[in-house]
Design a protein around this motif. Structure first.
Motif, PDB file in Angstrom:
ATOM      1  N   MET A   1       0.686  -1.086   0.385  1.00 47.34           N
ATOM      2  CA  MET A   1       0.191  -0.249   0.287  1.00 47.34           C
ATOM      3  C   MET A   1       0.659   1.473  -0.013  1.00 47.34           C
ATOM      4  O   MET A   1       1.721   1.269   1.014  1.00 47.34           O
ATOM      5  N   GLN A   2       0.705   2.241  -1.362  1.00 48.13           N
ATOM      6  CA  GLN A   2       1.214   3.321  -0.868  1.00 48.13           C
ATOM      7  C   GLN A   2       0.526   4.606  -0.105  1.00 48.13           C
ATOM      8  O   GLN A   2      -0.330   4.224   1.105  1.00 48.13           O
ATOM      9  N   ILE A   3       2.222   5.035   0.400  1.00 48.17           N
ATOM     10  CA  ILE A   3       2.163   5.946   1.740  1.00 48.17           C
ATOM     11  C   ILE A   3       1.042   7.079   2.134  1.00 48.17           C
ATOM     12  O   ILE A   3       0.234   6.980   2.341  1.00 48.17           O
ATOM     13  N   ASN A   4       0.468   7.307   0.830  1.00 47.59           N
ATOM     14  CA  ASN A   4      -1.068   7.932   0.799  1.00 47.59           C
ATOM     15  C   ASN A   4      -2.240   7.575   1.241  1.00 47.59           C
ATOM     16  O   ASN A   4      -2.794   8.270   1.505  1.00 47.59           O
ATOM     17  N   GLN A   5      -2.283   6.375   0.452  1.00 47.08           N
ATOM     18  CA  GLN A   5      -2.710   5.311   0.971  1.00 47.08           C
ATOM     19  C   GLN A   5      -3.321   5.270   2.611  1.00 47.08           C
ATOM     20  O   GLN A   5      -4.442   5.362   3.475  1.00 47.08           O
ATOM     21  N   HIS A   6      -1.743   5.521   3.085  1.00 49.63           N
ATOM     22  CA  HIS A   6      -1.964   4.461   4.436  1.00 49.63           C
ATOM     23  C   HIS A   6      -2.720   6.585   5.790  1.00 49.63           C
ATOM     24  O   HIS A   6      -2.818   6.184   6.243  1.00 49.63           O
ATOM     25  N   ALA A   7      -2.353   7.278   4.685  1.00 47.91           N
ATOM     26  CA  ALA A   7      -3.555   8.004   5.685  1.00 47.91           C
ATOM     27  C   ALA A   7      -4.444   8.761   5.295  1.00 47.91           C
ATOM     28  O   ALA A   7      -4.996   9.695   5.324  1.00 47.91           O
ATOM     29  N   ARG A   8      -5.032   7.820   4.503  1.00 45.93           N
ATOM     30  CA  ARG A   8      -6.619   7.311   4.809  1.00 45.93           C
ATOM     31  C   ARG A   8      -6.799   8.309   6.300  1.00 45.93           C
ATOM     32  O   ARG A   8      -7.962   8.596   7.014  1.00 45.93           O
ATOM     33  N   LEU A   9      -5.970   7.430   7.426  1.00 47.27           N
ATOM     34  CA  LEU A   9      -6.254   7.902   8.629  1.00 47.27           C
ATOM     35  C   LEU A   9      -5.037   7.979   8.950  1.00 47.27           C
ATOM     36  O   LEU A   9      -3.752   6.769   9.099  1.00 47.27           O
ATOM     37  N   SER A  10      -4.497   8.407   9.282  1.00 50.52           N
ATOM     38  CA  SER A  10      -3.531   8.860  10.587  1.00 50.52           C
ATOM     39  C   SER A  10      -3.494   9.663  12.521  1.00 50.52           C
ATOM     40  O   SER A  10      -4.165   9.908  12.560  1.00 50.52           O
ATOM     41  N   THR A  11      -2.468   8.752  12.712  1.00 51.18           N
ATOM     42  CA  THR A  11      -2.541   9.175  14.416  1.00 51.18           C
ATOM     43  C   THR A  11      -1.515  10.864  14.456  1.00 51.18           C
ATOM     44  O   THR A  11      -0.371  10.920  13.847  1.00 51.18           O
ATOM     45  N   ALA A  12      -2.121  11.719  14.867  1.00 51.40           N
ATOM     46  CA  ALA A  12      -1.730  13.404  15.068  1.00 51.40           C
ATOM     47  C   ALA A  12      -0.258  13.318  15.949  1.00 51.40           C
ATOM     48  O   ALA A  12       0.044  12.566  16.875  1.00 51.40           O
ATOM     49  N   PRO A  13       0.473  14.211  14.913  1.00 47.33           N
ATOM     50  CA  PRO A  13       1.982  14.344  15.944  1.00 47.33           C
ATOM     51  C   PRO A  13       1.647  14.690  17.785  1.00 47.33           C
ATOM     52  O   PRO A  13       1.005  15.573  16.919  1.00 47.33           O
ATOM     53  N   PHE A 219     -15.961  11.811   6.909  1.00 43.69           N
ATOM     54  CA  PHE A 219     -14.684  13.157   5.851  1.00 43.69           C
ATOM     55  C   PHE A 219     -14.836  12.696   4.065  1.00 43.69           C
ATOM     56  O   PHE A 219     -14.662  12.985   3.294  1.00 43.69           O
ATOM     57  N   LEU A 220     -13.955  11.575   5.035  1.00 43.83           N
ATOM     58  CA  LEU A 220     -13.392  10.629   3.514  1.00 43.83           C
ATOM     59  C   LEU A 220     -14.982  10.282   2.802  1.00 43.83           C
ATOM     60  O   LEU A 220     -14.839  10.824   1.293  1.00 43.83           O
ATOM     61  N   GLU A 221     -16.075  10.135   3.093  1.00 43.53           N
ATOM     62  CA  GLU A 221     -16.816   9.866   2.463  1.00 43.53           C
ATOM     63  C   GLU A 221     -17.338  11.951   1.370  1.00 43.53           C
ATOM     64  O   GLU A 221     -17.949  11.795   0.310  1.00 43.53           O
ATOM     65  N   GLY A 222     -16.983  12.260   2.333  1.00 40.93           N
ATOM     66  CA  GLY A 222     -17.497  13.673   1.839  1.00 40.93           C
ATOM     67  C   GLY A 222     -16.853  14.554   0.729  1.00 40.93           C
ATOM     68  O   GLY A 222     -16.957  15.652   0.389  1.00 40.93           O
ATOM     69  N   GLY A 223     -15.072  13.914   0.637  1.00 37.87           N
ATOM     70  CA  GLY A 223     -14.455  14.199  -0.416  1.00 37.87           C
ATOM     71  C   GLY A 223     -12.789  14.190  -0.122  1.00 37.87           C
ATOM     72  O   GLY A 223     -12.091  14.467  -0.790  1.00 37.87           O
ATOM     73  N   LEU A 224     -12.886  14.462   1.576  1.00 34.61           N
ATOM     74  CA  LEU A 224     -11.337  14.698   1.834  1.00 34.61           C
ATOM     75  C   LEU A 224     -10.712  12.882   1.708  1.00 34.61           C
ATOM     76  O   LEU A 224     -10.986  12.392   1.809  1.00 34.61           O
ATOM     77  N   ASP A 225      -9.574  13.598   1.461  1.00 34.52           N
ATOM     78  CA  ASP A 225      -9.322  12.253   1.527  1.00 34.52           C
ATOM     79  C   ASP A 225      -8.364  11.419   2.754  1.00 34.52           C
ATOM     80  O   ASP A 225      -6.988  10.621   2.468  1.00 34.52           O
ATOM     81  N   GLY A 226      -8.197  12.176   3.370  1.00 30.87           N
ATOM     82  CA  GLY A 226      -7.316  11.723   4.554  1.00 30.87           C
ATOM     83  C   GLY A 226      -7.896  12.289   5.927  1.00 30.87           C
ATOM     84  O   GLY A 226      -8.535  13.338   6.194  1.00 30.87           O
ATOM     85  N   VAL A 227      -7.959  11.825   7.360  1.00 27.67           N
ATOM     86  CA  VAL A 227      -8.395  12.201   8.639  1.00 27.67           C
ATOM     87  C   VAL A 227      -6.967  11.784   8.894  1.00 27.67           C
ATOM     88  O   VAL A 227      -6.972  11.039   9.401  1.00 27.67           O
TER      89      VAL A 227
END
Length: 331
Positions: A1-13, A219-227
């Motif tokens: 999986m590309q990192i952009n796909q992993h970025a669909r969900l991330s934990t904040a720094p 948010f993802l269904e609303g068009g954003l790429d990640g949360v």
């Protein structure tokens, strides 16, 4: 999986929270979520030689290094050091509002100088092949976010940045503490969604105030790429990350129960203790594993009271887990 796909969900720094022990725990709960380090300042790496700040376990991948700084050459060198350490992404902090960060002329104060941020990003990109990204606010102080945010994003895009995480609050650099800056300025999710409509070619993530996977999916269904989720993922890691792989990424969850995660932590904990580490350095990140479940209070109490004692070891974790299991079976 590309990192952009992993970025669909991330934990904040998050400073003092998302250290290597926290990230190892989170990775046991979710294989797919992109994990971020605490902010590491470029001067600490380049001038201070504090390379221990980059220590991590290979199991943490995909993992991103967040850097703080404002000097293009120094950030380029810090990015090179981070890339050589094997991080999957180098992220520039343009969102932290703390006094300590402002005194170093980086963090949210950089929203006032997008040209400098763009120069920093170009320098970092010239230094590494690893993707360089930005985490920003919608504005600071008396700025009008509807004006400054699209200009900021446009300058980042022109500098070659293709992925930006946007904390949907202004930052007030004077008069509010960092904690207050996480709660008091109002969230403006519609503005972030508008940015995606204006910059469809960019990968944009929203951050700030998100407390559930239901919100993330909306948010993802609303068009954003990640949360990007911060405090909720830390305080309720099982609720946020436990079902993330299935609900966000369409893959199998690695664990069926938070107790499975606790048991999977045993080798890591024992290795840490054998190397001279302290139990509480790890278990402080585990206190919220059973949040909202029978026995959660006993779990937190046993670990909070016992993990700092001399000689505390895996037996204490097992005691806490046994207490949770007994109460869960009795309920």
């Amino acid at each position: 999986m590309q990192i952009n796909q992993h970025a669909r969900l991330s934990t904040a720094p998050m400073m003092d929270w998302t250290d290597r022990h926290c990230r190892y725990l989170h990775r046991l709960i979710s294989r797919e979520t992109l994990l971020y380090t605490e902010m590491v300042t470029a001067p600490a790496l380049v001038r201070g030689g504090a390379l221990h700040l980059l220590d991590y376990s290979p199991e943490e991948h995909p993992v991103a290094l967040q850097l703080g700084g404002s000097d293009p050459a120094e950030l380029a060198e810090a990015a090179r050091i981070g890339a050589e350490a094997g991080y999957d992404e180098i992220n520039l902090n343009v969102g932290c509002p703390s006094d300590r960060v402002q005194s170093g002329t980086f963090g949210a104060v950089l929203m006032k100088d997008p040209g400098l941020v763009a120069r920093c990003c170009r320098a970092m990109q010239d230094a590494v092949k690893t993707e360089v990204t930005v985490k920003c606010r919608i504005g600071v102080d008396d700025q009008d976010p509807a004006e400054v945010l699209p200009d900021f994003i446009a300058q980042m895009r022109d500098a070659g940045v293709t992925r930006i995480a946007i904390h949907a609050r202004k930052a007030w650099l004077q008069g509010l503490s960092p904690k207050e800056n996480r709660d008091i300025p109002p969230l403006d999710y519609p503005l972030v969604l508008e940015m995606k409509a204006r910059f469809p070619d960019l990968h944009l993530s929203v951050n700030g105030g998100i407390t559930s996977l239901d919100q993330a999916r909306a948010f993802l269904e609303g068009g954003l790429d990640g949360v990007m989720i911060g405090r909720a993922a830390y305080h309720q890691p099982w609720d946020i990350l436990g079902a993330a792989d299935a609900r966000i990424f369409g893959s199998d969850n690695p664990a069926e129960h938070p107790g499975d995660v606790v048991r999977a932590m045993r080798p890591y904990i024992e290795t840490h203790l054998d190397a001279g580490g302290k139990l509480h350095q790890i278990t402080r990140h585990m206190l919220g594993l059973f949040a909202g479940r029978p026995g959660a209070r006993h779990w937190r109490r046993i670990l909070s009271e016992g993990a700092t004692r001399a000689g505390a070891d895996w037996a204490l974790v097992e005691e806490a887990l046994d207490a949770v299991t007994a109460l869960a079976e009795a309920s």
